[in-house]
Design a protein around this motif. Structure first.
Motif, PDB file in Angstrom:
ATOM      1  N   CYS A  50      32.585  51.197  44.307  1.00  9.88           N
ATOM      2  CA  CYS A  50      32.545  49.883  43.660  1.00  9.88           C
ATOM      3  C   CYS A  50      31.388  49.818  42.666  1.00  9.88           C
ATOM      4  O   CYS A  50      30.378  50.498  42.820  1.00  9.88           O
ATOM      5  CB  CYS A  50      32.373  48.790  44.718  1.00  9.88           C
ATOM      6  SG  CYS A  50      33.720  48.740  45.915  1.00  9.88           S
ATOM      7  N   GLU A 103      37.108  41.861  37.604  1.00  8.62           N
ATOM      8  CA  GLU A 103      37.174  43.135  38.340  1.00  8.62           C
ATOM      9  C   GLU A 103      35.804  43.511  38.901  1.00  8.62           C
ATOM     10  O   GLU A 103      35.707  44.022  40.019  1.00  8.62           O
ATOM     11  CB  GLU A 103      37.716  44.241  37.431  1.00  8.62           C
ATOM     12  CG  GLU A 103      38.092  45.492  38.178  1.00  8.62           C
ATOM     13  CD  GLU A 103      39.197  45.270  39.210  1.00  8.62           C
ATOM     14  OE1 GLU A 103      39.066  45.837  40.320  1.00  8.62           O
ATOM     15  OE2 GLU A 103      40.155  44.548  38.934  1.00  8.62           O
ATOM     16  N   ILE A 106      35.312  41.296  41.962  1.00 10.63           N
ATOM     17  CA  ILE A 106      36.152  41.794  43.055  1.00 10.63           C
ATOM     18  C   ILE A 106      35.488  43.018  43.673  1.00 10.63           C
ATOM     19  O   ILE A 106      35.362  43.133  44.899  1.00 10.63           O
ATOM     20  CB  ILE A 106      37.567  42.137  42.543  1.00 10.63           C
ATOM     21  CG1 ILE A 106      38.299  40.874  42.097  1.00 10.63           C
ATOM     22  CG2 ILE A 106      38.368  42.886  43.616  1.00 10.63           C
ATOM     23  CD1 ILE A 106      39.527  41.135  41.220  1.00 10.63           C
ATOM     24  N   SER A 107      35.043  43.933  42.825  1.00 11.15           N
ATOM     25  CA  SER A 107      34.392  45.158  43.276  1.00 11.15           C
ATOM     26  C   SER A 107      33.155  44.850  44.115  1.00 11.15           C
ATOM     27  O   SER A 107      32.912  45.477  45.151  1.00 11.15           O
ATOM     28  CB  SER A 107      34.029  46.011  42.052  1.00 11.15           C
ATOM     29  OG  SER A 107      33.427  47.206  42.424  1.00 11.15           O
ATOM     30  N   ALA A 132      37.143  38.364  47.562  1.00  9.58           N
ATOM     31  CA  ALA A 132      37.723  39.464  46.767  1.00  9.58           C
ATOM     32  C   ALA A 132      39.173  39.157  46.440  1.00  9.58           C
ATOM     33  O   ALA A 132      39.618  39.302  45.299  1.00  9.58           O
ATOM     34  CB  ALA A 132      37.603  40.793  47.521  1.00  9.58           C
ATOM     35  N   LYS A 133      39.918  38.725  47.450  1.00  8.11           N
ATOM     36  CA  LYS A 133      41.336  38.417  47.247  1.00  8.11           C
ATOM     37  C   LYS A 133      41.494  37.208  46.323  1.00  8.11           C
ATOM     38  O   LYS A 133      42.396  37.181  45.471  1.00  8.11           O
ATOM     39  CB  LYS A 133      42.022  38.168  48.591  1.00  8.11           C
ATOM     40  CG  LYS A 133      43.517  38.013  48.493  1.00  8.11           C
ATOM     41  CD  LYS A 133      44.174  39.301  48.042  1.00  8.11           C
ATOM     42  CE  LYS A 133      45.678  39.151  47.976  1.00  8.11           C
ATOM     43  NZ  LYS A 133      46.311  40.342  47.419  1.00  8.11           N
ATOM     44  N   GLN A 136      40.884  38.319  42.803  1.00  3.25           N
ATOM     45  CA  GLN A 136      42.048  39.119  42.399  1.00  3.25           C
ATOM     46  C   GLN A 136      43.202  38.190  42.036  1.00  3.25           C
ATOM     47  O   GLN A 136      43.896  38.387  41.040  1.00  3.25           O
ATOM     48  CB  GLN A 136      42.461  40.059  43.526  1.00  3.25           C
ATOM     49  CG  GLN A 136      43.680  40.889  43.190  1.00  3.25           C
ATOM     50  CD  GLN A 136      44.138  41.727  44.378  1.00  3.25           C
ATOM     51  OE1 GLN A 136      43.405  41.968  45.318  1.00  3.25           O
ATOM     52  NE2 GLN A 136      45.379  42.153  44.326  1.00  3.25           N
ATOM     53  N   TYR A 137      43.390  37.165  42.851  1.00  2.00           N
ATOM     54  CA  TYR A 137      44.440  36.177  42.615  1.00  2.00           C
ATOM     55  C   TYR A 137      44.220  35.467  41.273  1.00  2.00           C
ATOM     56  O   TYR A 137      45.147  35.322  40.480  1.00  2.00           O
ATOM     57  CB  TYR A 137      44.435  35.190  43.789  1.00  2.00           C
ATOM     58  CG  TYR A 137      45.474  34.112  43.741  1.00  2.00           C
ATOM     59  CD1 TYR A 137      46.827  34.405  43.770  1.00  2.00           C
ATOM     60  CD2 TYR A 137      45.094  32.776  43.724  1.00  2.00           C
ATOM     61  CE1 TYR A 137      47.786  33.402  43.756  1.00  2.00           C
ATOM     62  CE2 TYR A 137      46.042  31.771  43.717  1.00  2.00           C
ATOM     63  CZ  TYR A 137      47.379  32.080  43.726  1.00  2.00           C
ATOM     64  OH  TYR A 137      48.314  31.093  43.717  1.00  2.00           O
ATOM     65  N   ARG A 139      42.511  36.578  38.698  1.00  2.00           N
ATOM     66  CA  ARG A 139      42.753  37.561  37.639  1.00  2.00           C
ATOM     67  C   ARG A 139      44.248  37.754  37.404  1.00  2.00           C
ATOM     68  O   ARG A 139      44.722  37.750  36.277  1.00  2.00           O
ATOM     69  CB  ARG A 139      42.109  38.899  38.023  1.00  2.00           C
ATOM     70  CG  ARG A 139      42.287  39.975  36.969  1.00  2.00           C
ATOM     71  CD  ARG A 139      42.079  41.358  37.526  1.00  2.00           C
ATOM     72  NE  ARG A 139      43.093  41.625  38.546  1.00  2.00           N
ATOM     73  CZ  ARG A 139      42.950  42.500  39.524  1.00  2.00           C
ATOM     74  NH1 ARG A 139      41.843  43.191  39.631  1.00  2.00           N
ATOM     75  NH2 ARG A 139      43.910  42.685  40.410  1.00  2.00           N
ATOM     76  N   ASP A 140      45.006  37.895  38.483  1.00  2.00           N
ATOM     77  CA  ASP A 140      46.443  38.126  38.363  1.00  2.00           C
ATOM     78  C   ASP A 140      47.169  36.901  37.843  1.00  2.00           C
ATOM     79  O   ASP A 140      48.086  37.018  37.032  1.00  2.00           O
ATOM     80  CB  ASP A 140      47.036  38.565  39.699  1.00  2.00           C
ATOM     81  CG  ASP A 140      46.516  39.923  40.144  1.00  2.00           C
ATOM     82  OD1 ASP A 140      45.869  40.630  39.325  1.00  2.00           O
ATOM     83  OD2 ASP A 140      46.735  40.272  41.318  1.00  2.00           O
ATOM     84  N   ARG A 176      41.273  49.510  49.345  1.00  2.00           N
ATOM     85  CA  ARG A 176      40.719  49.086  48.060  1.00  2.00           C
ATOM     86  C   ARG A 176      39.445  49.823  47.654  1.00  2.00           C
ATOM     87  O   ARG A 176      38.913  49.573  46.575  1.00  2.00           O
ATOM     88  CB  ARG A 176      40.453  47.581  48.095  1.00  2.00           C
ATOM     89  CG  ARG A 176      41.741  46.773  48.085  1.00  2.00           C
ATOM     90  CD  ARG A 176      41.499  45.311  48.473  1.00  2.00           C
ATOM     91  NE  ARG A 176      42.693  44.520  48.292  1.00  2.00           N
ATOM     92  CZ  ARG A 176      43.707  44.486  49.150  1.00  2.00           C
ATOM     93  NH1 ARG A 176      43.671  45.216  50.253  1.00  2.00           N
ATOM     94  NH2 ARG A 176      44.774  43.739  48.908  1.00  2.00           N
TER      95      ARG A 176
END
Length: 185
Positions: A50, A103, A106-107, A132-133, A136-137, A139-140, A176
């Protein structure tokens, strides 16, 4: 314009299906004192593949602001994730719109969460996994919104991570990170 629509989509993602109950009633201190955070980040020599975010970096500032807002919300009996999002969305709008910066965040949570697992602190590992999730959510969701595709799925997974057992947490982090630190778990 487009930036405002992306921001609105992110706020909706944070407060959408499943998010209303995220982090409610969870009593772990999500914002431990700086010396405890530093200890978790530096105790292990492996960074688990990471990225390390330097002090003073805008992503580090957003992380600290999120954790402070989440901790304060929990103390008031409020939804920590929604509070963290509302407290940071405006001041850190550029970060929320930048997939590369997301990112990094998240890392960071993956690295810290892996360290929590290794130290036996599953409660804080749950927080790290959830954040983290969540990022990610975000970002997505922003990516799907920009591309005009279906919405990303993830709010229910964030909620599930709050009550995850050690096996589930190890599986989450192991899939991950790029090192073998969790192979023994």
């Amino acid at each position: 314009g487009k930036a405002r629509k992306v921001r609105q989509a992110q706020v909706q993602a944070a407060s959408g299906t499943g998010a209303a109950t995220l982090f409610q009633g969870f009593q772990t201190d999500v914002n431990p004192p700086q010396e405890r955070r530093d200890e978790v980040e530096t105790t292990y020599t492996c960074n688990h593949g990471c990225a390390i975010i330097q002090d003073g970096h805008i992503c580090r500032k957003l992380i600290h602001a999120c954790l402070r807002a989440a901790d304060e919300a929990l103390k008031r009996g409020e939804n920590a994730l929604v509070a963290a999002t509302k407290a940071t969305m405006q001041d850190y709008e550029a970060v929320f719109q930048d997939p590369d910066k997301l990112e990094l965040i998240i890392s960071h949570f993956l690295m810290v969460g892996t360290n929590f697992i290794l130290s036996g602190n599953n409660d804080n590992a749950r927080w790290s996994a959830s954040f983290a999730k969540f990022f990610q959510y975000v970002r997505d969701e922003a990516s799907h919104f920009r591309n005009g595709t279906e919405q990303a799925q993830g709010a229910s997974k964030i909620s599930e991570l709050q009550s995850a057992d050690e096996h589930t947490l190890v599986k989450f982090f192991k899939s991950r990170i790029s090192c073998s630190c969790l192979y023994e778990k």
